[in-house]
Design a protein around this motif. Sequence first.
Motif, PDB file in Angstrom:
ATOM      1  N   ALA A  95       0.820  -1.229   0.000  1.00 11.05           N
ATOM      2  CA  ALA A  95       0.000   0.000   0.000  1.00 11.05           C
ATOM      3  C   ALA A  95       0.847   1.270   0.000  1.00 11.05           C
ATOM      4  O   ALA A  95       0.530   2.238  -0.686  1.00 11.05           O
ATOM      5  N   ASP A  96       1.959   1.250   0.743  1.00  7.09           N
ATOM      6  CA  ASP A  96       2.779   2.464   0.845  1.00  7.09           C
ATOM      7  C   ASP A  96       3.503   2.782  -0.469  1.00  7.09           C
ATOM      8  O   ASP A  96       4.039   3.871  -0.636  1.00  7.09           O
ATOM      9  N   GLN A  97       3.509   1.829  -1.412  1.00  2.00           N
ATOM     10  CA  GLN A  97       4.185   2.071  -2.692  1.00  2.00           C
ATOM     11  C   GLN A  97       3.276   2.739  -3.723  1.00  2.00           C
ATOM     12  O   GLN A  97       3.746   3.163  -4.773  1.00  2.00           O
ATOM     13  N   VAL A  98       1.976   2.799  -3.417  1.00  2.00           N
ATOM     14  CA  VAL A  98       1.039   3.298  -4.425  1.00  2.00           C
ATOM     15  C   VAL A  98       0.882   4.816  -4.290  1.00  2.00           C
ATOM     16  O   VAL A  98       0.495   5.326  -3.247  1.00  2.00           O
ATOM     17  N   VAL A  99       1.182   5.532  -5.382  1.00  2.00           N
ATOM     18  CA  VAL A  99       0.940   6.977  -5.438  1.00  2.00           C
ATOM     19  C   VAL A  99      -0.195   7.226  -6.425  1.00  2.00           C
ATOM     20  O   VAL A  99      -0.605   6.327  -7.160  1.00  2.00           O
ATOM     21  N   GLY A 100      -0.690   8.475  -6.443  1.00  2.00           N
ATOM     22  CA  GLY A 100      -1.830   8.765  -7.306  1.00  2.00           C
ATOM     23  C   GLY A 100      -1.455   8.957  -8.759  1.00  2.00           C
ATOM     24  O   GLY A 100      -2.107   8.434  -9.663  1.00  2.00           O
ATOM     25  N   THR A 101      -0.393   9.741  -8.999  1.00  2.00           N
ATOM     26  CA  THR A 101      -0.166  10.234 -10.357  1.00  2.00           C
ATOM     27  C   THR A 101       1.257   9.981 -10.864  1.00  2.00           C
ATOM     28  O   THR A 101       2.171   9.662 -10.090  1.00  2.00           O
ATOM     29  N   VAL A 102       1.429  10.200 -12.162  1.00  2.00           N
ATOM     30  CA  VAL A 102       2.742  10.067 -12.788  1.00  2.00           C
ATOM     31  C   VAL A 102       3.760  11.052 -12.178  1.00  2.00           C
ATOM     32  O   VAL A 102       4.891  10.653 -11.863  1.00  2.00           O
ATOM     33  N   PRO A 103       3.407  12.343 -11.978  1.00  2.00           N
ATOM     34  CA  PRO A 103       4.380  13.247 -11.356  1.00  2.00           C
ATOM     35  C   PRO A 103       4.843  12.765  -9.975  1.00  2.00           C
ATOM     36  O   PRO A 103       6.028  12.848  -9.647  1.00  2.00           O
ATOM     37  N   GLU A 104       3.913  12.234  -9.184  1.00  2.00           N
ATOM     38  CA  GLU A 104       4.312  11.737  -7.855  1.00  2.00           C
ATOM     39  C   GLU A 104       5.269  10.551  -7.966  1.00  2.00           C
ATOM     40  O   GLU A 104       6.202  10.414  -7.175  1.00  2.00           O
ATOM     41  N   ALA A 105       5.048   9.695  -8.967  1.00  2.00           N
ATOM     42  CA  ALA A 105       5.908   8.520  -9.133  1.00  2.00           C
ATOM     43  C   ALA A 105       7.321   8.938  -9.534  1.00  2.00           C
ATOM     44  O   ALA A 105       8.308   8.463  -8.964  1.00  2.00           O
ATOM     45  N   LEU A 106       7.421   9.858 -10.491  1.00  2.00           N
ATOM     46  CA  LEU A 106       8.756  10.274 -10.945  1.00  2.00           C
ATOM     47  C   LEU A 106       9.555  10.891  -9.807  1.00  2.00           C
ATOM     48  O   LEU A 106      10.776  10.705  -9.712  1.00  2.00           O
ATOM     49  N   ALA A 107       8.854  11.620  -8.935  1.00  2.00           N
ATOM     50  CA  ALA A 107       9.538  12.259  -7.816  1.00  2.00           C
ATOM     51  C   ALA A 107      10.132  11.223  -6.864  1.00  2.00           C
ATOM     52  O   ALA A 107      11.107  11.495  -6.163  1.00  2.00           O
ATOM     53  N   ARG A 108       9.554  10.019  -6.853  1.00  2.00           N
ATOM     54  CA  ARG A 108      10.057   8.976  -5.943  1.00  2.00           C
ATOM     55  C   ARG A 108      11.182   8.146  -6.558  1.00  2.00           C
ATOM     56  O   ARG A 108      11.841   7.387  -5.861  1.00  2.00           O
ATOM     57  N   LEU A 109      11.335   8.222  -7.871  1.00  2.00           N
ATOM     58  CA  LEU A 109      12.252   7.304  -8.547  1.00  2.00           C
ATOM     59  C   LEU A 109      13.656   7.889  -8.706  1.00  2.00           C
ATOM     60  O   LEU A 109      13.833   9.102  -8.794  1.00  2.00           O
ATOM     61  N   GLU A 110      14.628   6.999  -8.764  1.00  2.00           N
ATOM     62  CA  GLU A 110      16.027   7.370  -8.917  1.00  2.00           C
ATOM     63  C   GLU A 110      16.407   7.170 -10.397  1.00  2.00           C
ATOM     64  O   GLU A 110      16.448   6.045 -10.888  1.00  2.00           O
ATOM     65  N   PRO A 111      16.675   8.277 -11.137  1.00  2.00           N
ATOM     66  CA  PRO A 111      16.882   8.170 -12.581  1.00  2.00           C
ATOM     67  C   PRO A 111      18.017   7.213 -12.984  1.00  2.00           C
ATOM     68  O   PRO A 111      17.943   6.584 -14.030  1.00  2.00           O
ATOM     69  N   ALA A 112      19.036   7.104 -12.165  1.00  2.00           N
ATOM     70  CA  ALA A 112      20.195   6.297 -12.555  1.00  2.00           C
ATOM     71  C   ALA A 112      19.892   4.795 -12.582  1.00  2.00           C
ATOM     72  O   ALA A 112      20.623   4.019 -13.199  1.00  2.00           O
ATOM     73  N   ARG A 113      18.805   4.380 -11.922  1.00  2.00           N
ATOM     74  CA  ARG A 113      18.504   2.937 -11.914  1.00  2.00           C
ATOM     75  C   ARG A 113      17.769   2.547 -13.185  1.00  2.00           C
ATOM     76  O   ARG A 113      16.922   3.289 -13.663  1.00  2.00           O
ATOM     77  N   PRO A 114      18.076   1.378 -13.754  1.00  2.00           N
ATOM     78  CA  PRO A 114      17.316   0.942 -14.942  1.00  2.00           C
ATOM     79  C   PRO A 114      15.866   0.673 -14.553  1.00  2.00           C
ATOM     80  O   PRO A 114      15.613   0.052 -13.524  1.00  2.00           O
ATOM     81  N   GLN A 115      14.940   1.184 -15.341  1.00  2.00           N
ATOM     82  CA  GLN A 115      13.533   1.075 -14.968  1.00  2.00           C
ATOM     83  C   GLN A 115      12.697   0.413 -16.034  1.00  2.00           C
ATOM     84  O   GLN A 115      12.937   0.593 -17.219  1.00  2.00           O
ATOM     85  N   THR A 116      11.699  -0.330 -15.577  1.00  2.00           N
ATOM     86  CA  THR A 116      10.681  -0.837 -16.473  1.00  2.00           C
ATOM     87  C   THR A 116       9.330  -0.466 -15.887  1.00  2.00           C
ATOM     88  O   THR A 116       8.989  -0.887 -14.780  1.00  2.00           O
TER      89      THR A 116
END
Lengths: 509, 217
Positions: free
Chosen positions: B162-183
């Motif tokens: 539950a704590d991993q779920v955000v509402g929107t795309v902007p909120e998700a990007l703010a949580r992510l680390e760009p240097a990590r490979p993402q899918t």
Amino acid sequence: MTVPAEPVPPIHATTRRPLPTFRGTPPFPEAARTALADPQLRANLRRATTTIRDKRSRVVAEREDWEQLRLAGAAIKDEVLRDLPALLERLERAVVAAGGVVHWARDAADANAIVIEVARAHGTTEVVKVKSMTTQEIELNEALAIEGIDVWETDLAEMIVQLGHDLPSHILVPAIHRNRTEIRDIFRDEMGKVGRPAPADLTDDPKQLAEAARRHLREKFLRARVAVSGGNFAVAETGTIAVVESEGNGRMCLTLPDVLITVLGIEKLVPTWRDLEVFLQLLPRSATAERMNPYTSMWTGVTPGDGPQEFHLVLLDNGRTDVLSDQVGRQALRCIRCSACLNVCPVYERTGGRAYGSPYPGPIGAILTPQLRGIAHHPVDKQTASLPFASSLCGACFDACPVRIDIPEVLVHLRAQVVEHAARSHRIPTPEAGSMAAAGWVLQTARRLGRAERLASLGGRVVGRRGAIGRLPAPGWAGAWLRRRDLRTPARESFRAWWRRTGGRDDAR
Amino acid sequence: MTGKVPADAPARRAEVLARIAAALVDRPASSAVPRDYQHRLPDHVDVLDLFAERVADYRSTVHRTDAAGLAATVAAAIADRGIRRLVVPGGIPEGWLAACPAERIGDDPPLSVEELDGIDGTITGCAVAIAETGTFVLDAGSGQGRRVLSLLPDRLICVVTADQVVGTVPEALARLEPARPQTWVSGPSATSDIELERIEGVHGPRILDVVLVDRPG
């Protein structure tokens, strides 16, 4: 940068068949006539574009802030174009810092030579490829074929096009002109010649066709050592590249091989990581009409122990700086290749994509292709010169564009350039040259258009007693033009003037 | 060969940059990027309900459970999908698989692509999930492993807390680390390339189960 003479066409190393090319496509009106005579093509196109249009309207309507997203998308892309040198150098530093190699390509020949050199250095005779408009633009497959290197297109639609010895006709769904039965026949006849054959009892059920593609390509993915991709976005700040896709063929190519080469147009940048929040919302809804596409891959240089351990980024100009130099036309470089403008275009829906004679069909192709071919700087061939006229200027493309490219404005601007070139080579101004230049000037700003409408309205009151201006004894070219046509009298009051006066209240006529 | 560049590389770079500078000789005006689009969902929206609804829209299966029911839910999903051999990336909490009916296969030392291609299914955690778009994001972190693990096996089970779920795309990007490979994954592999009819399942996993672990109480 004229279109070079066609040499012997490149041959696919495995099938020994010549690769098809857009070169030699006749000018648009002629190519369109051929397309219009094909009822199967028109039926396929009508069905497909109607479906995607409806779906897109639904997912766009879901977002009350759609217009704000469009404005943000356009502004970010304008910022990219404005700061392009600094952003490209920033991207380069970030990619190199993360273990990647950055190459700069002035044109298609540079880019192809770089890819060939990397492939050769690894001794490979084949590469797998993620669907990419940029590599189609530079005719990479043809260049690799001449070097004896086979390219396997892995996107389902690109594979249908490749196996069918065909040319793509849509940015997003390159085989949109093929129906399921045609696809079944292509798979049955061609798959076995280049790898795992299609099952003997293959039907035209799309599920079975997708299953056949999965099995056919799996062996190629597992053995591939070198992959080539394009990129949807490159983040200058972090060096991150993003590829947006649906099937998972992109993930296969971006993950399994030892070496990855990404060919990226220099306009594909976004300045910051945060900027992706705008485009990852605009693109899927505009392209496949989904809230989000099934897979988006993002990577930054090389990640030890995960994915390709050698990464090459090729930054490609190939005419983009010509586009950039045109103050009206440069907005075409905002394009994120979603193809929403194709799907809403009444001309595209009837002619299909191949009539445009370039990998970029439809409204965006009509403004991008001539500019990439240098129309701002020198006369272009007849086919290229016909493209800005492949439109009714209805404006549906502008409304659909997620980055607000005013395609009709650029079309009118390019038409003026075409006739200016013609006029210069004739040394006498042609009637179209005069009227297109005048139209371009008038349409440039709303105030001028308003004034012109007022003038036309005044003129109309003098001459327009019968509701039409016909057979006027007008001098010179205008007289010749009017001999064939009646001109509707301009309204007594233009729409703009009426709106200013009444604010749109219907009772205030 | 890494790092090897052709002899005229510096000249090509300089020429492209010079062309860009020449094209921008009119110095286009600068203006701020308007960012008045939606950044968060309205407070009354339950992000977990919305996430579950949007994932199901992609025709993947959503199982809602809580911490106490997680092991049984995962075990049932594994059994229902007929997974006999399951890839288990490093860092998956032992509790998730307490009732696992399948043979567990680790990725240390790394599995070859041929080995992976012959395995039924994979279980993974995620970095963040987005309610509005029904997306979960893998970033090769703990409990996820290499990107290929969630790609070759045909069945994928993703556990989202539950704590991993955000509402929107902007909120998700703010949580992510760009240097990590993402899918970013939104539903199973799909295509619309044949007459624009959506079909689930081409190259990626064709069967996707998302297990959403609700907050306690």
